[in-house]
Each structure stands twice: as structure tokens, then as C-alpha cells.
Write a protein that holds these residues in place. Structure first.
Motif, short mmCIF file in Angstrom:
data_model
loop_
_atom_site.label_atom_id
_atom_site.label_comp_id
_atom_site.label_asym_id
_atom_site.label_seq_id
_atom_site.Cartn_x
_atom_site.Cartn_y
_atom_site.Cartn_z
N GLY B 401 0.79 -1.23 0.00
CA GLY B 401 0.00 0.00 0.00
C GLY B 401 0.82 1.28 0.00
O GLY B 401 0.25 2.36 0.08
N ARG B 402 2.17 1.18 -0.10
CA ARG B 402 2.95 2.42 -0.13
C ARG B 402 2.85 3.10 -1.49
O ARG B 402 2.50 2.48 -2.48
CB ARG B 402 4.42 2.12 0.18
CG ARG B 402 4.70 2.01 1.67
CD ARG B 402 6.17 1.83 1.94
NE ARG B 402 6.66 0.60 1.31
CZ ARG B 402 7.96 0.32 1.14
NH1 ARG B 402 8.89 1.18 1.54
NH2 ARG B 402 8.33 -0.82 0.60
N ASP B 403 3.23 4.38 -1.55
CA ASP B 403 3.25 5.10 -2.82
C ASP B 403 4.45 4.68 -3.65
O ASP B 403 5.45 4.20 -3.13
CB ASP B 403 3.33 6.61 -2.56
CG ASP B 403 2.00 7.15 -2.07
OD1 ASP B 403 0.99 6.42 -2.18
OD2 ASP B 403 1.98 8.28 -1.57
N ALA B 404 4.35 4.91 -4.96
CA ALA B 404 5.43 4.55 -5.88
C ALA B 404 6.73 5.22 -5.47
O ALA B 404 7.79 4.57 -5.40
CB ALA B 404 5.04 4.95 -7.30
N ASP B 405 6.70 6.52 -5.17
CA ASP B 405 7.92 7.25 -4.85
C ASP B 405 8.64 6.65 -3.64
O ASP B 405 9.85 6.51 -3.63
CB ASP B 405 7.62 8.73 -4.59
CG ASP B 405 7.34 9.46 -5.90
OD1 ASP B 405 7.72 8.92 -6.98
OD2 ASP B 405 6.73 10.55 -5.87
N ALA B 406 7.87 6.29 -2.63
CA ALA B 406 8.47 5.72 -1.43
C ALA B 406 9.19 4.43 -1.76
O ALA B 406 10.32 4.18 -1.27
CB ALA B 406 7.39 5.48 -0.39
N ILE B 407 8.56 3.63 -2.62
CA ILE B 407 9.17 2.34 -2.97
C ILE B 407 10.42 2.56 -3.82
O ILE B 407 11.47 1.93 -3.61
CB ILE B 407 8.14 1.43 -3.69
CG1 ILE B 407 7.05 1.06 -2.68
CG2 ILE B 407 8.81 0.21 -4.27
CD1 ILE B 407 5.81 0.46 -3.28
N ILE B 408 10.33 3.50 -4.77
CA ILE B 408 11.48 3.78 -5.64
C ILE B 408 12.67 4.26 -4.82
O ILE B 408 13.79 3.77 -5.00
CB ILE B 408 11.09 4.85 -6.70
CG1 ILE B 408 10.06 4.26 -7.67
CG2 ILE B 408 12.32 5.35 -7.45
CD1 ILE B 408 9.36 5.29 -8.55
N GLU B 409 12.39 5.14 -3.87
CA GLU B 409 13.47 5.65 -3.01
C GLU B 409 14.04 4.54 -2.15
O GLU B 409 15.24 4.31 -2.11
CB GLU B 409 12.97 6.79 -2.12
CG GLU B 409 12.78 8.12 -2.84
CD GLU B 409 13.94 8.50 -3.75
OE1 GLU B 409 15.12 8.34 -3.33
OE2 GLU B 409 13.69 8.92 -4.90
N ALA B 410 13.15 3.83 -1.47
CA ALA B 410 13.59 2.81 -0.52
C ALA B 410 14.42 1.73 -1.21
O ALA B 410 15.41 1.26 -0.68
CB ALA B 410 12.39 2.20 0.18
N LYS B 411 14.00 1.37 -2.42
CA LYS B 411 14.70 0.28 -3.10
C LYS B 411 15.76 0.80 -4.05
O LYS B 411 16.42 0.01 -4.73
CB LYS B 411 13.69 -0.57 -3.88
CG LYS B 411 12.72 -1.30 -2.96
CD LYS B 411 12.02 -2.41 -3.72
CE LYS B 411 11.17 -3.24 -2.77
NZ LYS B 411 10.46 -4.31 -3.48
N GLY B 412 15.90 2.10 -4.13
CA GLY B 412 16.90 2.70 -5.01
C GLY B 412 16.68 2.34 -6.45
O GLY B 412 17.59 1.93 -7.16
N LEU B 413 15.46 2.45 -6.90
CA LEU B 413 15.13 1.99 -8.25
C LEU B 413 15.16 3.11 -9.29
O LEU B 413 14.86 2.89 -10.45
CB LEU B 413 13.73 1.35 -8.24
CG LEU B 413 13.61 0.10 -7.37
CD1 LEU B 413 12.17 -0.37 -7.32
CD2 LEU B 413 14.53 -1.01 -7.87
#
Lengths: 96, 479, 489
Positions: B401-413
Motif C-alpha cells: 500500500g505504499r506510494d510509488a515514490d516511497a518504494i522507488i526511493e527505498a529500493k533505489g530503483l
């Protein structure tokens, strides 16, 4: 218009009425007489006359506001029922 | 001989009113037995019906949506027959003068061609109760909660020529009534069900064959199976030299076959006549204008607008407008990501639809809301991530349920778009694979893919694919 | 102050006596309950006498009067025809089918009269499902005419009429589908009004023929009828055929003089079938109106002669459908040990309904059935239109129509039971008003062989005030309405 026994039996079946044997003959006669009397209507010239379904011409159906106003009173309503079980009306098996 | 199938449907849609058509009982599904059966619903001596205005409004909105004439004056009639689930011994329906007259709906066939199905009429009527046959030896039990629920019966012309066409039409009506908000469309609960009139005739004949009426079909799958079974049954009879009998049949989903209904065998004589307890229903121009003004954008118009304004294929526009909620979701995404309607469409009809389908969720229950999906699509559009990485991000969004940006940042994508960084990675790959480099340069072009793969691997898939492609070509070609 | 016994006073007089606390409602109620009980073996006018509840209601009424919260009818005892549903009280409609039926709700008429403060003494006997003109089709036995107990009181509201005629109650509710208020009023020497269709709510009144049924009142005088009608009439949102129109002050309108009233004498009503003695009494009544300054005009209703055949298609058709709900499932009679569903239906209905009800259900079933609908039902609906138009046309020239209520005075019990058609012809003068939906009343206008005869006045839609005033003017000049059978004085 004359009716015979089988006419009466068919009508009684359609109306879901059991008739005793001795009643049938009476109805053959009286219904026949009634239909003959009603036959007088043929005397009236009704070409172009609108059938009248209701005595107050021109009135139209009133509309109710869509609100649920009734409460659950099935226990009271079922006091008049010949047979109920768990809130359901019981009848001999319905065959589909 | 070649046979042609002829099908007409009578669809019963329960109207989504709060109270019943002629009484103030609630219409909630699943109440305790007879808890929602008032004196009027029970047909108690002395009680009288009063018509629910919302039911009329809903029927009229359906009529307008199928381009039908709305009768300025329509009449309620009694259909007389005895049955335990019919408390008064008659059903209040409309017979000679229904509220909705002739109209039509267009369906799209599998090969993409359009077909117009005629609607003969649609009328208002009350539903019956339910007979329960289980649990009581030799007896049936009657629950009258459903008795008096408003229905519109939508009668089609015999215009359909296959089960597939019948399903397409039924789905179209299903979509429409939900768009209009006049029926919840819940087929399991019986809110939307149909009777199918099925006959066959020699191909090319212009006379109809004898039809059978299959009663109470409450799923699209059953409609299809029942019709196909019935068509085969009738053809077998005719080819065997027999005659099809006009009768009412019942579909048995367990056995997958239709059978004759004993209770309906007897020729019915319904003795219709105008109900003297109700006056003629008058629909005035002003009422009609009000209902028309309140109509939502209808599926066909919406699909045409999607195709035109968003540059979508007719197919995609059709998929996205299959329900009002899905279309609303899509437009919400489009509004949030300016200039990318096609990309948004691909994501809604692709990953989103697949995930909903997999988890058996309605669009309203989606784990990824339109704002979140818009966030993801924006990151693709601005090259922050590639489409391939985006699929992983979507999976993660769906899961937690997280936002795309949070996931991109967290995973360094975040995608690598810095040319020098990509060049450095290419240089390293070329240095590590001298053999393959030599082969490529001697003409083995196929190894280009190998270098793409290796560089992507070296950048954990984050290199911008277009840039990588261009730079790699240059580098491999040599100085 | 006159020492007239309480039961001999009319509704209006009782209401004012109660208001002035000349006597209490409990006192009055106890007196009338005593008379009702005592008369029951002779007249069989009641199906149920609800003494305990009546006395409790009377005590409440006395309390209301004492504390100044009384309305114009507070504490006045009345009787309801057993066709009106009464909450918590057995409601039989004169049928074995509903022998044990206790209604869970009040009819609007009952609720309105309860709200007006009236005290219900019980439920009056009636022809089964209001089908009859002699009160002989009741499952609870025939009602006897208080003027001569060998005679019928008329029907279907025979119990209500007998109660008022024998002064067992000052007034009673009743219903009229083809003459069921007016004909018994005529045969028992009292005043009866059938209002305009839609004037009084049909909610809670067990339906016979929905497009003809109308609730009304029976009382000694037009003044009493005006008072009771004012309290029970009015718009009811639960009846789609109820008309949303204010209820005039009928009592106030009574003072309108008959001077200048144009009375149409219906030519067809004097052509044939009318008893000569009966006609003589009517002519004398017309002379009274002339003396009062009214003008008599001859009018013709050319199609009214087809009223009876029209009625005997329309009414049975509607009744065959209205009575389908009596199927032994949710209420009413159920046969013993049904073999199957069909047997349950047929025997429950076959046993629950009497011979005349079955006859009408079958007639109605037949005229609506496939192949006969157009020839009978639609044809009758068209003739109904013609008859209705006759009335409309007549009222362009006259204020009210006048004629006999019934062709003969009361006839002996059993005289017409074997021949339905002869029985049906009793309503030859009354049915027209039901077909047209117009109001009509019957007032006593003389005696033939010691039996009362009635004068019928018919008015255009919603002319109840005018009819009551015309009747009142007549009753100010005559005392036919004040005559009471000697044994019941």
C-alpha cells in the motif's frame, strides 16, 4: 350463453374452488342465467367508447416518497396464519 | 441441415429503491424470514397499494437510456394466478400499456462488428416472494420478504442468434442499469436475472420455430450453458423427426441441462385486467426533463469520448467503460498524469485489471487507488523508472500500500539517465568480456543483446533503456 | 328537558347531551350495550358485541369530556359494519373464511372515528363479503328487519341498518358497492348516504369490487349522517383512489333551503318494476319538495337500464381477483389435512366461501378469462362509460336526481334466495350511482303495508353537502325518519 358441467368445473378449477357434486348443477343454471342477463349489454352501441376502468376520470396515480417506514411485525401478523415455522409460512410441498 | 438459433430475453432487474414498489417495507437483502413483509406485502384483507415514485423515476431513466418512448399514460394491471409466493393471488404488473415502449441497445460481437438489439418494452411490476423447499418433509416454507420488491422487466425482440450474442446483450443491459444506478446488478442475490426464449429454425427460414422459455437464469454462465443445451436439445428433436413443444423449462446448473417445469404445464389464463386500486400513471414532460437532466453519461457515449479524447482504441475504450466505477478510476488517473492517457489506459487494463482479477476484487476495493497509480505512471512518464521496473514497483504497492515514490526511493530503483554513468558501466562490461566483444566486432550482431543484458545487470536494471541502447551501439562499434 | 330515553335520541342530540354532561358516555354505552344484547336473539344484527372495550373507551371519553379535551363526537357510541378492519378485534366480513380473523390494524374509517372520540359497541352483521341484498348470505345467519322480523332488512349492510332502525345505536358505518347502504336504509326506514367514490378512504375496508366500493353512513336523520360523515371522510395517503379535497362542514351546510333546488325525476326509474304503492309515496314526497320551493324536472338516463348487467360483469370480475388472497396460507380458513397444494387452495376456499360468493367469483373468473374478456369485461367497461355520461349530462340541467331506492319494500326472508337474478334486481335503482361514482342517499318517505320505503337522491361528484341539505329540508317537513318500530321504542 349456456354453460355445461365441464365449463363450471373448469371455472371452479381456475378460481381454485372445490364444489360439491350437488352444487355443480345449481351453478350451471345460475351462472347461465347471469350470463344471459349480462347478454343485454349487446344492445348498447359502444363503438368508439373508451372502456371506463375507474369512476373518477382524469385522476392519475399519486406517487409515494421512497422511504422505508415499516417495522418487523411478523410475529403479530402470523398470529392469523394457520401454519408457521421459524417465521415462515408452511404449505404443502410446491412442485416446480 | 443448418440451423439458426433465435433468442429473445426477458430481463428482470430489481430496482435499487429503499422501499418496496407499493409499500413502505425495506428492500434490504438477507433479512430474517418475513421481517420485511408488511400488511400490504402479505396481501392482508383491506390493504391497498401506493406507488413508489423512485421506482417510476428509475424505470423512466432506463427507458430514456435505451432511446425508448416513455408512455405519457401507462396502466397497472393484475396478473391473476395462485402460487404460495404470490400473496394476493395476483401480481401487479403492466400489461397493455407499459411505461417504457420500443427502444434498442447496440452490442459488439466477437469479430468487432456492431449489432442492434431491439427492446420491445420495459414495464414496472412487483417481485414475488420465495418458496423454500429444503428442510421440511413434504412441505414448502414461504418467505415474503422479496414480495413487492420493484422490478423492471425488460423484454427484447427475438434478435439474438447465439448464446454469445445473448450474453453480450445481457451484459450490456447489466452495465447500463448499474451506470444508471437503478439496480445493484447482484446476480447471486437475484437482483438481475432473466428468462430466455429459445427456438431454432432452418437457416434462411423467415418463420420462427416453436420456442421454449427457460426461467430464472441468474448468471451469465448459466444463460450461455442453458441456451446452448436447449439449442442442441431442440435440434436433436427436429432432426429426429420430432416436434418442439412450447413450454416453460428450468435450467438445472448441477446437471447442466434444462427440464420441463411441471408446475407451469397447465395452460395459464392470467385474466389480466386494469388494477382498480391504482390509477393510470401519468408521466408529464417536466418529470421527463428532470429525469433526462439527471442521467449520467452512458456507456456508449463515454466509450466514444474516451476513444476520441484520449486516443484509445475502440477496444480499450470499451473495456475502460465496462463499469461506471472503472471509467471513473481511469479518468481520475488521467487527470493526475497530464498528457499520458494511453499509458494510463495500459496500466489500468493491464497490471491493475490483472491484479484485481487475481484477488477477486472490484475496482472500488482496489489496493492501489487512482492517485497512487497516477504516481507510478508519472514516474514512468518522466523517466524516473522504466516500464519494466514499474511492474516491480506496482507489485510492491499492491502488497503493502505504499506510494510509488516511497518504494522507488527505498529500493533505489531510480533510473540512471546520466550518460557518463551508463558509459562507465558499458566500459566495465566490455573490459570484462573481451572475447564477446571481438566476436561482435567481427560481425556477430546477435551479441548486442548479450551486452544489453550484462549492462542492465551491472546497473541493477536501472539504466534508461533508450539511452543504453544508443550508447552501447556507439561504444561497441569501437573508436 | 324532555325525558326521552337515551336510545331514542339521535347522534347530534347525544353528542350535545354528552358535551353538556347531561349523562355520561359510560351510562349511554351501558344502556345501548344492554339493548344490543337483548335484541340479538330477535334481530341477529351483530357479529361481535365488544362490551368490555366499549365501556373502557366510554370511560376514557368521559375523562376527556371532564377535562375539556372532547371533540364533537367524544363518547358517542356507534357500530361498525364487520367489513372494516378493527385492530385486535375479530373482523369476519360475514364469512366463515374470516371466522377467526383478528385484524392487526384499524381501517382508516375506524381510526378516524376513534380519533373523533366515538365508542365502538361492536361489529355489525352483513352479507358475506358484502355480496347480497337481503343479509341472508352471512355465515352468521340472516339479520331480521326490526319492522317485521319475518322480513329481510336489505343488504349488504343489513346489520348496520337494523341496529339504527331498532335504535340499538344512533349510527353505524356501512359500505355500498351497488346499493348496500341505500337499499337497507330504505327497507328499515332510516337515512343512508353513499358518498362520492374517493371521498372516504377504502384502506382497511375489505374489498369486494374496488372501483365501486365506498364507505358511508347509516343514521336516523340526514343531520346525524352529516355529523358522522364529517368525522370519517377525508384524504388518505394509503388509498391511491382517495381524493385529496377538503371535507366541507356538512353539518353547517344542512341549513341550505330546498328553495330553488332543481330536482330531476328519472323517467327510467318509474317505467317498470316499481311497486305502485311505493310510487304513490314517492310522488307525495316530491310534492313536499315542491312545497319547499324546489322545481321538479323530468330527466332521462337512457343507458341506466343496463346498470344491472354492467354491474354483474364489473363487480364479479373485481371480486374474483380481490378474493384470491383468501388461500388458506397467511390468514383465514384452512381445510383439514390438505393432500397437496391444489387441494389446500380448493378446499380452503370451497369451504370458506358461501354459495353466493362462489357464484360471483366464478362469474368474474369467467368474464375475465381468455376469449371472453372483450365480449364481457371490456364491453361492460364501455357501457359503464355510457351510463356515467348519462349522469354527467343530467347534472348539467338539475342539481339532484330523485327516484325510488328500491322497487319494493322489505320482502320475506327466503323469498328470493333461490333465484339470484331476482335478488340482483333489488339494486336496479342504486347501482347506477356506483358505476358513475356519484354520491347518493336514501331517506324514508312513507310506508307500504306497514313497511318503510325510501326516496333516493343522487348528486354530482362531491355534492354530499347538497344532498344532505336536501334530505334535511325534507326531514324538517316530515317525520318518517323519526318513526321507530313499536317494539323498539
Amino acid at each position: 350463453m349456456s354453460l355445461n358441467r365441464s365449463d363450471i368445473e373448469n371455472i371452479a378449477h381456475l378460481a381454485r374452488l372445490s364444489l360439491r357434486e350437488d352444487e355443480v348443477a345449481g351453478y350451471v343454471e345460475t351462472l347461465g342465467n347471469i350470463l344471459a342477463m349480462v347478454g343485454q349489454l349487446d344492445r348498447a352501441e359502444t363503438g368508439g367508447i373508451e372502456p371506463m376502468a375507474h369512476p373518477l376520470a382524469g385522476l392519475t396515480q399519486r406517487l409515494r416518497v421512497d422511504e422505508a417506514t415499516e417495522n418487523d411485525r411478523h410475529a403479530l401478523y402470523q398470529q392469523n396464519a394457520p401454519q408457521v415455522e421459524s417465521g415462515l409460512y408452511v404449505v404443502p410441498k410446491v412442485i416446480e | 441441415m443448418n440451423w439458426e438459433t433465435v433468442i429473445g430475453l426477458e430481463i428482470h432487474a430489481q430496482l435499487a429503491t429503499r422501499s418496496k414498489i407499493f409499500s413502505g417495507s425495506a428492500t434490504t437483502y438477507g433479512a430474517a424470514p418475513n421481517a420485511q413483509a408488511s400488511l400490504v406485502d402479505l396481501g392482508y384483507p383491506g390493504v391497498l397499494p401506493v406507488l413508489n415514485g423512485a421506482a417510476v423515476r428509475m424505470a423512466v431513466s432506463f427507458g430514456l437510456a435505451v432511446g425508448a418512448q416513455i408512455a405519457p399514460r401507462s396502466v397497472f394491471a393484475r396478473k391473476n394466478y395462485f402460487y404460495p409466493d404470490l400473496p394476493k393471488g395476483y401480481q401487479i404488473s403492466q400489461y397493455e400499456l407499459p411505461v417504457v415502449g420500443k427502444g434498442s441497445l447496440d452490442i459488439v460481437l466477437e469479430d468487432g462488428t456492431k449489432k442492434r438489439v431491439g427492446i420491445t418494452r420495459a414495464h414496472l411490476e412487483e417481485d414475488a416472494g420465495k418458496s423454500l423447499h429444503e428442510g421440511l418433509a413434504g412441505a414448502s416454507a414461504i418467505d415474503l420478504n422479496r414480495a413487492g420488491t420493484p422490478l423492471i422487466e425488460i423484454v427484447s425482440e427475438p434478435d439474438m442468434r447465439s448464446a454469445k450474442e445473448a450474453i453480450a446483450y445481457m451484459k450490456k443491459v447489466h452495465t447500463l442499469v448499474r451506470y444508471l444506478g437503478i439496480c445493484d446488478g447482484n446476480m447471486q442475490e437475484g437482483s438481475f436475472r432473466c428468462d430466455a426464449n429459445v427456438s431454432v429454425r432452418p437457416l434462411g427460414s423467415d418463420r420462427f420455430g416453436t420456442r421454449a422459455e427457460i426461467k430464472n437464469l441468474n448468471s451469465f454462465r448459466f444463460v450461455e450453458k442453458a441456451i446452448n443445451y436447449e439449442v442442441t436439445r431442440q435440434i436433436d428433436i427436429l432432426e429426429g423427426g420430432g416436434k418442439v413443444v412450447q413450454e416453460t423449462r428450468l435450467y438445472d446448473p448441477d446437471k447442466g441441462e434444462t427440464r420441463s417445469m411441471r408446475s407451469k404445464e397447465e395452460a395459464n389464463d392470467y385474466r389480466y385486467f386494469p388494477d382498480p386500486d391504482l390509477l393510470p400513471l401519468s408521466i408529464e414532460a417536466r418529470f421527463l426533463d428532470e429525469v433526462r437532466a439527471a442521467l449520467p453519461e452512458l456507456p456508449d457515449a463515454k466509450a466514444a469520448r474516451f476513444a476520441r479524447d484520449y486516443g484509445l482504441s475502440e477496444y480499450d475504450a470499451g473495456v475502460l467503460t465496462a463499469s461506471r466505477e472503472l471509467a471513473g478510476y481511469y479518468e481520475d488517473v488521467v487527470k493526475r498524469v497530464a498528457g499520458e492517457p494511453k499509458l494510463a489506459a495500459n496500466w489500468v487494463t493491464g497490471e491493475l485489471a490483472a491484479s484485481l482479477n487475481r484477488d477477486n476484487l472490484e475496482i472500488g476495493e482496489s489496493r492501489v487507488g487512482p492517485a497512487q497509480l497516477a504516481g507510478l505512471v508519472s514516474r514512468i512518464a518522466d523517466d524516473t523508472i522504466s516500464g519494466k521496473i514499474a511492474k516491480d514497483v506496482f507489485e510492491a504497492m499492491w502488497a503493502d500500500g505504499r506510494d510509488a515514490d516511497a518504494i522507488i526511493e527505498a529500493k533505489g530503483l531510480r533510473q540512471i539517465t546520466d550518460s557518463s554513468a551508463i558509459e562507465r558501466a558499458i566500459d566495465e562490461v566490455m573490459a570484462k568480456n573481451p572475447g564477446q566483444l571481438a566476436e561482435y566486432r567481427s560481425g556477430k550482431d546477435k551479441l548486442f543483446g548479450f551486452f544489453i543484458g550484462q549492462t542492465m545487470k551491472a546497473t541493477q536494471g536501472k539504466a534508461n533503456p533508450a539511452q543504453l541502447n544508443e550508447l552501447l551501439k556507439k561504444k561497441l562499434a569501437g573508436p | 328537558m324532555s325525558a326521552a330515553p337515551l336510545h331514542s335520541r339521535g347522534l347530534a342530540a347525544l353528542a350535545s347531551g354528552l358535551a353538556q354532561r347531561e349523562f355520561s358516555s359510560v351510562e349511554l354505552t351501558r344502556h345501548l350495550l344492554g339493548r344490543l344484547e337483548a335484541a340479538q336473539p330477535q334481530l341477529n344484527a351483530m357479529v361481535s358485541i365488544t362490551g368490555e372495550a366499549a365501556l373502557a373507551a366510554a370511560a376514557r371519553a368521559d375523562g376527556a369530556i371532564a377535562s375539556g379535551r372532547a371533540g364533537p363526537l367524544t363518547g358517542v357510541p356507534i357500530v361498525h359494519k364487520d367489513i372494516f378492519c378493527t385492530e385486535g378485534v375479530r373482523t369476519t366480513c360475514g364469512s366463515r373464511m374470516l371466522d377467526n380473523f383478528v385484524s392487526p390494524y384499524d381501517a382508516t374509517v375506524v381510526a378516524n372515528l376513534k380519533a373523533a372520540g366515538t365508542v365502538m359497541l361492536g361489529k355489525a352483521n352483513m352479507d358475506e363479503f358484502a355480496m347480497g341484498s337481503s343479509n341472508e348470505t352471512s355465515w352468521f345467519g340472516p339479520v331480521k328487519n326490526p319492522w317485521n322480523t319475518a322480513m329481510v332488512p336489505g343488504g349488504s349492510s343489513g346489520g348496520s341498518a337494523a341496529v339504527v332502525a331498532a335504535r340499538l345505536a344512533p349510527a353505524a358505518t356501512a359500505t355500498d358497492t351497488g346499493g348496500s347502504i341505500r337499499q337497507p336504509a330504505a327497507l328499515t326506514g332510516i337515512t343512508g348516504l353513499k358518498p362520492t367514490y374517493g371521498r372516504v378512504s377504502r384502506y382497511g375496508m375489505i374489498a369486494f369490487a374496488s372501483s365501486l366500493d365506498q364507505a358511508g353512513v347509516l343514521a336516523a336523520s340526514a343531520e346525524d349522517c352529516a355529523l358522522l360523515l364529517g368525522a370519517m371522510a377525508g384524504f388518505d395517503p394509503r388509498d391511491s383512489t382517495s381524493v385529496d379535497q377538503p371535507v366541507p362542514d356538512y353539518a353547517a351546510a344542512l341549513a341550505t333551503p330546498a328553495k330553488g333546488l332543481r330536482i330531476g325525476l328519472v323517467k327510467e326509474f318509474f317505467d317498470q318494476g316499481l311497486d305502485a304503492e311505493n310510487e304513490r309515496q314517492l310522488r307525495a314526497a316530491f310534492a313536499v319538495y315542491e312545497k319547499l320551493g324546489a322545481t321538479l324536472v323530468d330527466v332521462s338516463l337512457p343507458n341506466v337500464g343496463l346498470s344491472v348487467p354492467t354491474y354483474y360483469v364489473v363487480a364479479p370480475a373485481e371480486c374474483s381477483s380481490n378474493l384470491a388472497r383468501f388461500d388458506g396460507v397467511r390468514f383465514g380458513h384452512r381445510c383439514d389435512q390438505p393432500r397437496d397444494l391444489l387441494d389446500l387452495y380448493k378446499r380452503s376456499r370451497g369451504e370458506g366461501f358461501g354459495a353466493e360468493v362462489k357464484r360471483r367469483i366464478m362469474t368474474g373468473t369467467y368474464v375475465l378469462s381468455a376469449g371472453y374478456y372483450d365480449a364481457y369485461y371490456l364491453k361492460a367497461q364501455r357501457v359503464r362509460q355510457l351510463i356515467s355520461a348519462d349522469f354527467v349530462r343530467a347534472f348539467e340541467h338539475v342539481d339532484v336526481l330523485a327516484g325510488p331506492t328500491s322497487p319494493t319494500p322489505a320482502f320475506p326472508l327466503g323469498a328470493k334466495t333461490s333465484d339470484p337474478i331476482t335478488m340482483y334486481l333489488n339494486d336496479i335503482y342504486t347501482i347506477g350511482a356506483n358505476l358513475a361514482g356519484v354520491p347518493a342517499l336514501s331517506i324514508p318517505c312513507g310506508f307500504v303495508h306497514d313497511l318503510p320505503v325510501g326516496l333516493q337522491l343522487v348528486g354530482p361528484h362531491f355534492s354530499e353537502a347538497k344532498l344532505l341539505a336536501a334530505a334535511h329540508a325534507f326531514q324538517q317537513e316530515t317525520d318518517w325518519h323519526a318513526r321507530v318500530p313499536a317494539v323498539w321504542q
